[in-house]
Motif scaffolding. Structure first.
Motif, PDB file in Angstrom:
ATOM      1  N   ASN A  97       9.232  12.552  -2.247  1.00  0.00           N
ATOM      2  CA  ASN A  97       8.647  12.082  -0.959  1.00  0.00           C
ATOM      3  C   ASN A  97       9.757  11.268  -0.139  1.00  0.00           C
ATOM      4  OD1 ASN A  97       6.384  13.170  -1.455  1.00  0.00           O
ATOM      5  ND2 ASN A  97       4.924  11.428  -1.443  1.00  0.00           N
ATOM      6  N   VAL A  98       9.571  11.740   1.212  1.00  0.00           N
ATOM      7  CA  VAL A  98      10.220  10.490   2.198  1.00  0.00           C
ATOM      8  C   VAL A  98       9.305   9.603   2.128  1.00  0.00           C
ATOM      9  CG1 VAL A  98      10.525  10.172   4.871  1.00  0.00           C
ATOM     10  CG2 VAL A  98      11.219  12.384   3.710  1.00  0.00           C
ATOM     11  N   ILE A  99      10.239   8.230   2.245  1.00  0.00           N
ATOM     12  CA  ILE A  99       9.513   6.887   2.507  1.00  0.00           C
ATOM     13  C   ILE A  99       9.624   6.412   3.745  1.00  0.00           C
ATOM     14  CG2 ILE A  99       9.147   4.389   1.454  1.00  0.00           C
ATOM     15  CD1 ILE A  99      10.535   5.754  -1.072  1.00  0.00           C
ATOM     16  N   ASP A 100       8.376   6.096   4.409  1.00  0.00           N
ATOM     17  CA  ASP A 100       8.348   5.652   5.799  1.00  0.00           C
ATOM     18  C   ASP A 100       7.414   4.512   5.822  1.00  0.00           C
ATOM     19  OD1 ASP A 100       5.800   6.254   6.276  1.00  0.00           O
ATOM     20  OD2 ASP A 100       6.664   7.998   7.712  1.00  0.00           O
ATOM     21  N   LEU A 101       7.468   3.714   7.115  1.00  0.00           N
ATOM     22  CA  LEU A 101       6.441   2.638   7.355  1.00  0.00           C
ATOM     23  C   LEU A 101       6.481   2.490   8.786  1.00  0.00           C
ATOM     24  CD1 LEU A 101       8.626   0.034   8.297  1.00  0.00           C
ATOM     25  CD2 LEU A 101       8.714  -0.163   5.985  1.00  0.00           C
ATOM     26  N   GLU A 102       5.384   2.018   9.274  1.00  0.00           N
ATOM     27  CA  GLU A 102       5.348   1.454  10.738  1.00  0.00           C
ATOM     28  C   GLU A 102       5.103   0.039  11.032  1.00  0.00           C
ATOM     29  OE1 GLU A 102       2.420   4.963  12.403  1.00  0.00           O
ATOM     30  OE2 GLU A 102       1.483   3.630  10.863  1.00  0.00           O
ATOM     31  N   VAL A 103       6.104  -0.490  12.247  1.00  0.00           N
ATOM     32  CA  VAL A 103       5.981  -1.904  12.516  1.00  0.00           C
ATOM     33  C   VAL A 103       6.130  -1.950  13.797  1.00  0.00           C
ATOM     34  CG1 VAL A 103       8.512  -1.943  12.427  1.00  0.00           C
ATOM     35  CG2 VAL A 103       7.409  -3.947  11.981  1.00  0.00           C
ATOM     36  N   LEU A 104       5.081  -3.190  14.315  1.00  0.00           N
ATOM     37  CA  LEU A 104       5.125  -3.195  15.601  1.00  0.00           C
ATOM     38  C   LEU A 104       6.570  -3.657  16.238  1.00  0.00           C
ATOM     39  CD1 LEU A 104       1.929  -5.347  15.548  1.00  0.00           C
ATOM     40  CD2 LEU A 104       2.331  -3.713  17.211  1.00  0.00           C
ATOM     41  N   THR A 105       6.838  -3.346  17.479  1.00  0.00           N
ATOM     42  CA  THR A 105       8.178  -3.337  17.888  1.00  0.00           C
ATOM     43  C   THR A 105       8.932  -4.500  17.994  1.00  0.00           C
ATOM     44  OG1 THR A 105       7.350  -2.880  20.189  1.00  0.00           O
ATOM     45  CG2 THR A 105       8.288  -1.109  19.063  1.00  0.00           C
ATOM     46  N   TRP A 106       7.587  -5.622  18.165  1.00  0.00           N
ATOM     47  CA  TRP A 106       7.867  -7.137  18.366  1.00  0.00           C
ATOM     48  C   TRP A 106       8.344  -7.875  17.141  1.00  0.00           C
ATOM     49  CZ3 TRP A 106       5.022 -10.155  15.954  1.00  0.00           C
ATOM     50  CH2 TRP A 106       3.526  -9.909  15.696  1.00  0.00           C
TER      51      TRP A 106
ATOM     52  N   VAL B  79      11.088  -5.723  -0.563  1.00  0.00           N
ATOM     53  CA  VAL B  79      11.150  -4.457  -0.010  1.00  0.00           C
ATOM     54  C   VAL B  79      11.621  -3.528  -0.726  1.00  0.00           C
ATOM     55  CG1 VAL B  79      11.873  -2.901   1.873  1.00  0.00           C
ATOM     56  CG2 VAL B  79      10.724  -5.294   2.394  1.00  0.00           C
ATOM     57  N   LEU B  80      12.733  -3.630  -1.295  1.00  0.00           N
ATOM     58  CA  LEU B  80      13.440  -3.037  -2.464  1.00  0.00           C
ATOM     59  C   LEU B  80      12.400  -2.706  -3.641  1.00  0.00           C
ATOM     60  CD1 LEU B  80      17.246  -3.468  -1.859  1.00  0.00           C
ATOM     61  CD2 LEU B  80      15.828  -1.625  -1.176  1.00  0.00           C
ATOM     62  N   THR B  81      11.820  -3.582  -4.042  1.00  0.00           N
ATOM     63  CA  THR B  81      10.848  -3.639  -5.215  1.00  0.00           C
ATOM     64  C   THR B  81       9.975  -2.614  -5.049  1.00  0.00           C
ATOM     65  OG1 THR B  81      11.422  -5.971  -6.020  1.00  0.00           O
ATOM     66  CG2 THR B  81       9.270  -4.890  -6.828  1.00  0.00           C
ATOM     67  N   ILE B  82       9.254  -2.563  -3.837  1.00  0.00           N
ATOM     68  CA  ILE B  82       8.204  -1.926  -3.214  1.00  0.00           C
ATOM     69  C   ILE B  82       8.537  -0.369  -3.173  1.00  0.00           C
ATOM     70  CG2 ILE B  82       6.810  -1.503  -1.359  1.00  0.00           C
ATOM     71  CD1 ILE B  82       6.633  -4.582  -0.843  1.00  0.00           C
ATOM     72  N   VAL B  83       9.740  -0.255  -2.506  1.00  0.00           N
ATOM     73  CA  VAL B  83      10.663   1.100  -2.350  1.00  0.00           C
ATOM     74  C   VAL B  83      10.871   1.921  -3.845  1.00  0.00           C
ATOM     75  CG1 VAL B  83      12.626   2.382  -1.874  1.00  0.00           C
ATOM     76  CG2 VAL B  83      11.738   0.647  -0.126  1.00  0.00           C
TER      77      VAL B  83
ATOM     78  N   GLN C  49       0.908  -1.119   0.034  1.00  0.00           N
ATOM     79  CA  GLN C  49      -0.222   0.052  -0.007  1.00  0.00           C
ATOM     80  C   GLN C  49       0.838   1.240   0.060  1.00  0.00           C
ATOM     81  OE1 GLN C  49      -2.193   0.772   3.517  1.00  0.00           O
ATOM     82  NE2 GLN C  49      -3.703   2.014   2.465  1.00  0.00           N
ATOM     83  N   TYR C  50       0.727   2.110  -0.649  1.00  0.00           N
ATOM     84  CA  TYR C  50       1.226   3.479  -0.909  1.00  0.00           C
ATOM     85  C   TYR C  50       0.506   4.562  -0.502  1.00  0.00           C
ATOM     86  CZ  TYR C  50       4.418   0.964  -3.808  1.00  0.00           C
ATOM     87  OH  TYR C  50       5.424  -0.252  -4.217  1.00  0.00           O
ATOM     88  N   PHE C  51       0.754   4.598   1.071  1.00  0.00           N
ATOM     89  CA  PHE C  51      -0.444   5.522   1.549  1.00  0.00           C
ATOM     90  C   PHE C  51       0.143   7.216   1.652  1.00  0.00           C
ATOM     91  CE2 PHE C  51      -2.227   7.814   5.301  1.00  0.00           C
ATOM     92  CZ  PHE C  51      -3.576   7.512   5.178  1.00  0.00           C
ATOM     93  N   PRO C  52      -0.686   7.980   0.814  1.00  0.00           N
ATOM     94  CA  PRO C  52      -0.227   9.300   0.770  1.00  0.00           C
ATOM     95  C   PRO C  52      -0.395  10.075   1.899  1.00  0.00           C
ATOM     96  CG  PRO C  52      -2.365   9.196  -0.589  1.00  0.00           C
ATOM     97  CD  PRO C  52      -2.032   7.757   0.204  1.00  0.00           C
ATOM     98  N   MET C  53       0.732  10.907   2.143  1.00  0.00           N
ATOM     99  CA  MET C  53       0.617  11.787   3.246  1.00  0.00           C
ATOM    100  C   MET C  53       1.462  13.022   2.681  1.00  0.00           C
ATOM    101  SD  MET C  53       1.595   9.300   6.285  1.00  0.00           S
ATOM    102  CE  MET C  53       1.594  10.572   7.490  1.00  0.00           C
ATOM    103  N   GLU C  54       1.454  14.047   3.256  1.00  0.00           N
ATOM    104  CA  GLU C  54       2.205  15.563   2.759  1.00  0.00           C
ATOM    105  C   GLU C  54       3.546  15.061   2.940  1.00  0.00           C
ATOM    106  OE1 GLU C  54       2.550  19.956   3.598  1.00  0.00           O
ATOM    107  OE2 GLU C  54       0.648  19.191   4.235  1.00  0.00           O
ATOM    108  N   ASN C  55       4.270  15.207   1.764  1.00  0.00           N
ATOM    109  CA  ASN C  55       5.572  14.906   1.519  1.00  0.00           C
ATOM    110  C   ASN C  55       6.180  13.565   1.995  1.00  0.00           C
ATOM    111  OD1 ASN C  55       5.832  17.603   0.380  1.00  0.00           O
ATOM    112  ND2 ASN C  55       5.989  18.393   2.371  1.00  0.00           N
TER     113      ASN C  55
ATOM    114  N   THR D 283       5.282   9.097   1.702  1.00  0.00           N
ATOM    115  CA  THR D 283       4.825   8.114   1.270  1.00  0.00           C
ATOM    116  C   THR D 283       5.014   6.822   2.334  1.00  0.00           C
ATOM    117  OG1 THR D 283       5.106   8.449  -1.288  1.00  0.00           O
ATOM    118  CG2 THR D 283       4.733   6.049  -0.475  1.00  0.00           C
ATOM    119  N   ARG D 284       3.727   6.595   2.849  1.00  0.00           N
ATOM    120  CA  ARG D 284       3.972   5.556   4.101  1.00  0.00           C
ATOM    121  C   ARG D 284       3.389   4.151   3.155  1.00  0.00           C
ATOM    122  NH1 ARG D 284       2.327   6.966   9.718  1.00  0.00           N
ATOM    123  NH2 ARG D 284       4.331   7.567   9.599  1.00  0.00           N
ATOM    124  N   LEU D 285       4.391   3.222   3.638  1.00  0.00           N
ATOM    125  CA  LEU D 285       4.196   1.862   3.105  1.00  0.00           C
ATOM    126  C   LEU D 285       3.473   0.976   3.988  1.00  0.00           C
ATOM    127  CD1 LEU D 285       7.883   1.019   1.684  1.00  0.00           C
ATOM    128  CD2 LEU D 285       5.895   2.321   0.374  1.00  0.00           C
TER     129      LEU D 285
END
Length: 165
Positions: free
Chosen positions: A115-124, A101-105, A73-79, A81-83
């Motif tokens: 855009n900056v590219i980021d993502l969120e991941v559970l710490t565990w 992951v690099l294919t997606i990036v 998923q490429y979730f658009p935010m201001e400046n 792209t949240r993956l």
């Protein structure tokens, strides 16, 4: 050929891909990443069950034989792209993460080059964190947020600092 050398490709997510993804079941503790049944996703008009969201934000990731290997998923935010990233359960832990992951990036960079590219991941989720780090992501923040199961859990925000692909 080593499995880790697989070249993945990004294609538009078709409805049948969404239907297949909704059947994927992950072993605990990764079961939090399993989706609702397809008919329920369509009825609720959520995520890739919504045709507009599916077309605008979601893609399918195929292996070299054209088999569905995952999605992004490429979730658009201001400046930014949240993956959102998901790999087919039987492929997880097989050493394919970096290439996947690099294919997606690369696609994120193509869509919004500045855009900056980021993502969120559970710490565990150390398995995913390792794959993201090998791909050029670094942990930049730690915060609590609600999981899909409506429980507050700690998440890392990871930002891509690797090379332009």
């Amino acid at each position: 050929m080593d499995k880790r050398d697989i070249q993945f490709q990004i294609v538009p997510m078709e409805e049948h891909h969404g239907e297949a993804i909704s059947t994927w079941r992950y072993d605990s503790p990764y079961d939090i990443y399993s989706w609702l049944p397809w008919e329920q996703m369509k009825a609720l008009d959520v995520e890739f069950g919504n045709p507009v969201l599916r077309a605008e934000q979601y893609v399918s990731v195929l292996d070299e034989e054209g088999n569905l290997a995952g999605f992004a998923q490429y979730f658009p935010m201001e400046n930014v792209t949240r993956l959102g990233i998901g790999m087919r359960p039987d492929l997880c832990g097989q050493g394919l993460g970096k290439s996947f992951v690099l294919t997606i990036v690369k696609e994120a960079q193509r869509r919004a080059p500045s855009n900056v590219i980021d993502l969120e991941v559970l710490t565990w989720n150390t398995r995913a964190i390792r794959a993201y780090q090998k791909s050029g992501f670094v942990i930049t923040d730690l915060y609590e947020k609600m999981t899909p199961g409506a429980i507050s859990k700690p998440y890392y925000c990871m930002v891509y600092r690797g090379e332009r692909l």
